[in-house]
Every structure is written in structure tokens, then in C-alpha cells.
Design a protein around this motif. Sequence first.
Motif, mmCIF file in Angstrom:
data_model
loop_
_atom_site.group_PDB
_atom_site.id
_atom_site.type_symbol
_atom_site.label_atom_id
_atom_site.label_comp_id
_atom_site.label_asym_id
_atom_site.label_seq_id
_atom_site.Cartn_x
_atom_site.Cartn_y
_atom_site.Cartn_z
ATOM 1 N N LYS A 1 -0.627 -0.195 -11.815
ATOM 2 C CA LYS A 1 0.017 0.946 -11.998
ATOM 3 C C LYS A 1 -0.374 1.897 -10.781
ATOM 4 C CE LYS A 1 1.752 4.555 -15.021
ATOM 5 N NZ LYS A 1 2.013 5.759 -14.002
ATOM 6 N N ARG A 2 -1.502 2.124 -10.433
ATOM 7 C CA ARG A 2 -1.724 3.090 -9.466
ATOM 8 C C ARG A 2 -1.382 2.685 -7.797
ATOM 9 N NH1 ARG A 2 -5.248 3.056 -5.561
ATOM 10 N NH2 ARG A 2 -6.515 1.006 -6.235
ATOM 11 N N PRO A 3 -1.573 1.499 -7.416
ATOM 12 C CA PRO A 3 -1.280 1.365 -6.133
ATOM 13 C C PRO A 3 0.584 1.008 -6.004
ATOM 14 C CG PRO A 3 -2.103 -0.609 -7.107
ATOM 15 C CD PRO A 3 -2.412 0.522 -8.046
ATOM 16 N N LEU A 4 1.322 0.698 -7.200
ATOM 17 C CA LEU A 4 2.549 0.586 -7.386
ATOM 18 C C LEU A 4 3.240 1.865 -7.307
ATOM 19 C CD1 LEU A 4 3.279 -2.203 -9.871
ATOM 20 C CD2 LEU A 4 3.751 -2.352 -7.579
ATOM 21 N N ASP A 5 2.663 2.947 -8.046
ATOM 22 C CA ASP A 5 3.193 4.176 -7.945
ATOM 23 C C ASP A 5 3.010 4.975 -6.591
ATOM 24 O OD1 ASP A 5 3.900 4.122 -10.757
ATOM 25 O OD2 ASP A 5 2.168 5.236 -11.512
ATOM 26 N N GLY A 6 1.809 4.483 -6.140
ATOM 27 C CA GLY A 6 1.382 5.276 -4.675
ATOM 28 C C GLY A 6 2.316 4.936 -3.677
ATOM 29 N N ARG A 7 2.720 3.365 -3.725
ATOM 30 C CA ARG A 7 3.639 3.052 -2.452
ATOM 31 C C ARG A 7 5.061 3.284 -2.831
ATOM 32 N NH1 ARG A 7 3.046 -3.544 -3.292
ATOM 33 N NH2 ARG A 7 4.991 -4.016 -4.600
ATOM 34 N N LEU A 8 5.410 3.557 -4.142
ATOM 35 C CA LEU A 8 6.846 3.780 -4.400
ATOM 36 C C LEU A 8 6.989 5.225 -4.122
ATOM 37 C CD1 LEU A 8 7.400 1.720 -7.677
ATOM 38 C CD2 LEU A 8 8.559 1.427 -5.562
ATOM 39 N N ALA A 9 6.025 6.208 -4.169
ATOM 40 C CA ALA A 9 6.175 7.512 -3.830
ATOM 41 C C ALA A 9 6.224 7.917 -2.303
ATOM 42 C CB ALA A 9 4.941 8.171 -4.368
ATOM 43 N N LEU A 10 6.054 6.990 -1.474
ATOM 44 C CA LEU A 10 6.241 7.050 0.016
ATOM 45 C C LEU A 10 7.426 7.335 0.490
ATOM 46 C CD1 LEU A 10 3.937 4.126 1.271
ATOM 47 C CD2 LEU A 10 3.309 6.487 1.252
ATOM 48 N N THR A 11 7.754 8.131 1.379
ATOM 49 C CA THR A 11 8.849 8.405 1.917
ATOM 50 C C THR A 11 9.444 7.132 2.830
ATOM 51 O OG1 THR A 11 8.143 9.485 3.836
ATOM 52 C CG2 THR A 11 8.406 10.754 2.021
ATOM 53 N N GLN A 12 10.860 7.143 2.905
ATOM 54 C CA GLN A 12 11.265 6.199 3.978
ATOM 55 C C GLN A 12 10.756 5.939 5.206
ATOM 56 O OE1 GLN A 12 13.100 3.448 2.727
ATOM 57 N NE2 GLN A 12 13.187 2.426 4.692
ATOM 58 N N HIS A 13 10.673 7.271 5.680
ATOM 59 C CA HIS A 13 9.846 7.397 7.028
ATOM 60 C C HIS A 13 8.450 6.939 7.184
ATOM 61 C CE1 HIS A 13 9.158 8.813 10.955
ATOM 62 N NE2 HIS A 13 8.055 9.590 10.610
ATOM 63 N N ASP A 14 7.731 7.295 6.049
ATOM 64 C CA ASP A 14 6.490 7.002 5.932
ATOM 65 C C ASP A 14 6.181 5.368 5.842
ATOM 66 O OD1 ASP A 14 3.638 7.088 5.814
ATOM 67 O OD2 ASP A 14 3.506 8.233 4.055
#
Length: 217
Positions: A48-61
Motif C-alpha cells: 500500500k505505501r509504495p503504491l499510494d506514493g507513486r500514484l500521488a506523483l504529478t504527471q510532470h514528476d
Amino acid sequence: MQDDIPAETTEYASPPCFMHELSPEYRVEALRWDGWSGVPRWRKAERKRPLDGRLALTQHDREARSSRIASMLDLTISDYSGRIVGTYWPFRGEPDLRNWGTQVVERGGRIALPVVIQKGWPLEYRIWTPGDPLERGVCNILVPAQGPCVQPDIVIAPVVGFDEAHYRLGYGGGLFDRTLAIMRRKPLIIGVGYAQSRIPTIYPQPHDIPMDVVLTD
């Protein structure tokens, strides 16, 4: 990556524990005490932690991080001529390496995309060239509609998480390890992911196959 898309198959009679609310150090000690029976449950909570983290990234990031990973791949592989590179179509915030795949073809290599044939079966890699027809596969991921089945010389494996020993935390279906296990010759296995996905250990089990190297942003 669609190699691990199916959900966890292990069922438990008791309700989920609260290990995800504890410190990483405590979770490590608790799992050692619990033994192998706790590994699937722990991995499910840890995703859950890494999945939530990468989904929270902006498109630019995400694009910037993907570009850095692509540059690392070029430094690691260097020569693509005549080689088959098994890559992937990005899923759930994974690094987007589609432009890099096109450059592999331009440099004399070939790319192959994984296809889920049936639940519990190994993946099938099919040659794909930009412009070839694609169709919707498992989880609506685009896969080659046709093309020969091949064994890649290099496998690019997106990770949900990874540990210091280069073991990969995937989505829980085990298709990636199952696929590598039946290959006639061992490919170069390169894990790709975001640095924030690093964990101390995934508690590898006998069927887990380590990657040769992991490249991050």
C-alpha cells in the motif's frame, strides 16, 4: 506490471492484523517470530505505501523520474543491437518507458511485451514494433494483438517494492517469477522503480527469483 496482477490467493480465517500501523523495525521482528505463514499477509499490507506514493506523483514528476530511469537503462545496457528487450506497458503509476522502448528499436534492438495468457500460467512475451496493433488484455492493459512469442535477452521488471538483495515485491500473483523459472536461458533481469519503493526485505521465499540490478530515479 501485469505479471503480478491477480490478487493474493492465500486466505486467512482471522481478521487482518495492524502491522501496517507499526514501525518498520517492529514489523521486521514480528514477522521473524511469525514465520513463513505471515509473509503473504505482510506483503499485501506493505504494497500500500509504495503504491499510494507513486500514484500521488504529478504527471510532470512521473515523467521526469521515468526519464532518469531511462538514462540509467542506457548506461547499464549500452548495446541494444540484435537483442530482445522485454519491457512493459505502464500500469498504476509505474515508470513510463514507452519512449525509451521506441529508441531501443531505433538502435537496432527489438522489444517484446508481456501477455497474461491465463491465471496461474507464465507470461508470454510477444514481439511488438511501434505501429503494430494492440488490444486490451487483463486489467485493460494494452498488449500485442499478434506477433511471435519470444524469450527476451533482457527483462525490464517494474517493481512495487524492492529490497537490498534485489528481490522484487510485485502485485501478488507470482507470474513474473513463474515466467523466469521456465525460461530456457537466464535473461539479464533489471528492476525499475522509484527510490521511495525500497524496503529492508521482502522476506524472499524459495520461489522468488532476485533481479540482477535495480535502477531507480
